[in-house]
Design a protein around this motif. Sequence first.
Motif, PDB file in Angstrom:
ATOM      1  N   TYR A   1      -5.571   1.628   0.681  1.00  0.00           N
ATOM      2  CA  TYR A   1      -6.357   2.551   1.183  1.00  0.00           C
ATOM      3  C   TYR A   1      -7.106   3.368   0.353  1.00  0.00           C
ATOM      4  O   TYR A   1      -8.072   3.830   0.178  1.00  0.00           O
ATOM      5  N   ALA A   2      -6.252   3.652  -0.764  1.00  0.00           N
ATOM      6  CA  ALA A   2      -6.772   4.679  -1.955  1.00  0.00           C
ATOM      7  C   ALA A   2      -6.646   4.219  -3.362  1.00  0.00           C
ATOM      8  O   ALA A   2      -5.876   3.309  -3.740  1.00  0.00           O
ATOM      9  N   ASP A   3      -7.841   4.192  -3.868  1.00  0.00           N
ATOM     10  CA  ASP A   3      -7.759   3.865  -5.249  1.00  0.00           C
ATOM     11  C   ASP A   3      -7.515   5.027  -6.287  1.00  0.00           C
ATOM     12  O   ASP A   3      -8.551   5.751  -6.455  1.00  0.00           O
ATOM     13  N   ARG A   4      -6.503   5.055  -6.914  1.00  0.00           N
ATOM     14  CA  ARG A   4      -6.081   6.228  -7.344  1.00  0.00           C
ATOM     15  C   ARG A   4      -6.855   6.213  -9.021  1.00  0.00           C
ATOM     16  O   ARG A   4      -6.543   7.477  -9.696  1.00  0.00           O
ATOM     17  N   THR A   5      -7.577   5.272  -9.393  1.00  0.00           N
ATOM     18  CA  THR A   5      -8.126   5.203 -10.814  1.00  0.00           C
ATOM     19  C   THR A   5      -9.791   5.885 -10.561  1.00  0.00           C
ATOM     20  O   THR A   5     -10.148   6.542 -11.402  1.00  0.00           O
ATOM     21  N   THR A   6     -10.234   5.842  -9.372  1.00  0.00           N
ATOM     22  CA  THR A   6     -11.472   6.383  -9.360  1.00  0.00           C
ATOM     23  C   THR A   6     -11.570   7.255  -7.836  1.00  0.00           C
ATOM     24  O   THR A   6     -12.630   8.147  -7.822  1.00  0.00           O
ATOM     25  N   GLY A   7     -10.772   7.624  -7.143  1.00  0.00           N
ATOM     26  CA  GLY A   7     -10.586   8.677  -6.196  1.00  0.00           C
ATOM     27  C   GLY A   7     -11.008   8.127  -4.769  1.00  0.00           C
ATOM     28  O   GLY A   7     -11.177   8.921  -3.735  1.00  0.00           O
ATOM     29  N   GLU A   8     -11.481   6.946  -4.808  1.00  0.00           N
ATOM     30  CA  GLU A   8     -11.934   6.443  -3.573  1.00  0.00           C
ATOM     31  C   GLU A   8     -11.008   6.252  -2.530  1.00  0.00           C
ATOM     32  O   GLU A   8      -9.721   5.656  -2.857  1.00  0.00           O
ATOM     33  N   PHE A   9     -11.329   6.510  -1.237  1.00  0.00           N
ATOM     34  CA  PHE A   9     -10.153   6.344  -0.307  1.00  0.00           C
ATOM     35  C   PHE A   9     -11.033   5.755   1.295  1.00  0.00           C
ATOM     36  O   PHE A   9     -11.987   6.497   1.370  1.00  0.00           O
ATOM     37  N   ARG A  10     -10.677   4.689   1.689  1.00  0.00           N
ATOM     38  CA  ARG A  10     -11.126   4.127   2.947  1.00  0.00           C
ATOM     39  C   ARG A  10      -9.894   3.317   3.611  1.00  0.00           C
ATOM     40  O   ARG A  10      -9.184   2.844   2.968  1.00  0.00           O
ATOM     41  N   THR A  11      -9.872   3.757   4.918  1.00  0.00           N
ATOM     42  CA  THR A  11      -8.676   2.962   5.591  1.00  0.00           C
ATOM     43  C   THR A  11      -9.429   1.608   6.235  1.00  0.00           C
ATOM     44  O   THR A  11      -9.577   1.265   6.955  1.00  0.00           O
ATOM     45  N   GLU A  12      -8.954   0.721   5.329  1.00  0.00           N
ATOM     46  CA  GLU A  12      -9.698  -0.484   5.237  1.00  0.00           C
ATOM     47  C   GLU A  12      -8.448  -1.596   4.806  1.00  0.00           C
ATOM     48  O   GLU A  12      -7.787  -1.561   3.944  1.00  0.00           O
ATOM     49  N   GLY A  13      -8.580  -2.617   5.529  1.00  0.00           N
ATOM     50  CA  GLY A  13      -7.718  -3.943   5.253  1.00  0.00           C
ATOM     51  C   GLY A  13      -6.479  -4.079   6.187  1.00  0.00           C
ATOM     52  O   GLY A  13      -5.669  -5.050   5.927  1.00  0.00           O
ATOM     53  N   ASP A  14      -6.225  -3.161   7.170  1.00  0.00           N
ATOM     54  CA  ASP A  14      -5.124  -3.163   8.115  1.00  0.00           C
ATOM     55  C   ASP A  14      -5.138  -4.906   8.600  1.00  0.00           C
ATOM     56  O   ASP A  14      -4.162  -5.439   8.916  1.00  0.00           O
ATOM     57  N   ASP A  15      -6.386  -5.042   9.203  1.00  0.00           N
ATOM     58  CA  ASP A  15      -6.335  -6.644   9.778  1.00  0.00           C
ATOM     59  C   ASP A  15      -6.081  -7.476   8.964  1.00  0.00           C
ATOM     60  O   ASP A  15      -5.275  -8.614   9.248  1.00  0.00           O
TER      61      ASP A  15
END
Length: 273
Positions: free
Chosen positions: A224-238
Amino acid sequence: MAGDSEDPNDETQYHLEVGPEDVADAVLLPGDPDRIGTITDRWTEATEVARHREYRTVTGRYEDVPISVCSTGIGSPSAAIAVEELARVGVETFIRVGSCGGIQPDVDVGDLVITSGAVRQEGTSEEYVRPDYPATASHEVIAALVAAAERLGHDYHVGVTMSADSFYAGQGRPGFEGFEAAGSADLIDDLREANVLNVEMEASAILTLANVYGLRAGAVCSVYADRTTGEFRTEGDDRAAETASLAVKLLARMDAAVADSDADRWHPGLSLE
């Protein structure tokens, strides 16, 4: 020596409210009860068998293979309760299906991380075994998850996970009003230098308990979170859901291949077909 549990039930478990006939031999363990629908949407049949507190349990079939899913809530204490009570009703295989933060530059939001072992930064597993005991995933579960991700064409990584007891301070995030716990400023950098791939809150306890009890376990988490860039999306559960479900089917094939051979356990020389 302490006495027996205060639980008055013979078979139905106190927290999960399940018995031996309610669950399959393999159980997927998401944290969030609302993720169960994402998982069971990939199954050929699914029936809710129990719901109590944070624990929601559904049993069904993935194609031709019996399978169950039980939510654990957030964190290792409640995940350990799920493993304890599921083991007591006969479950032999546990796969955590969750979300995580990626801490390596090549681990992107939406990717999957398959855990090979975990840094035990949570405290629950230390109440079971000494702190230098390793939290390792079953080689069979790792192989099944990798094979499933490959067959499904998902981007994935295999490596070490860190499991924390806190979403904020324990994962190097600021607390209320900018509070910073001692060492939190360097935590993620230190883990990154040690080639840890991701951080989450349950895997190390699940893996440790399974190993202590002679059971098999693994984990696959969507980033969900890319701690190197700060990007956050609730993606990939499926993607995590279908990878874990297919892995249970492949594990059943592994077990059948062992039963049909002279091998003591599954190894890459035995077919998955």
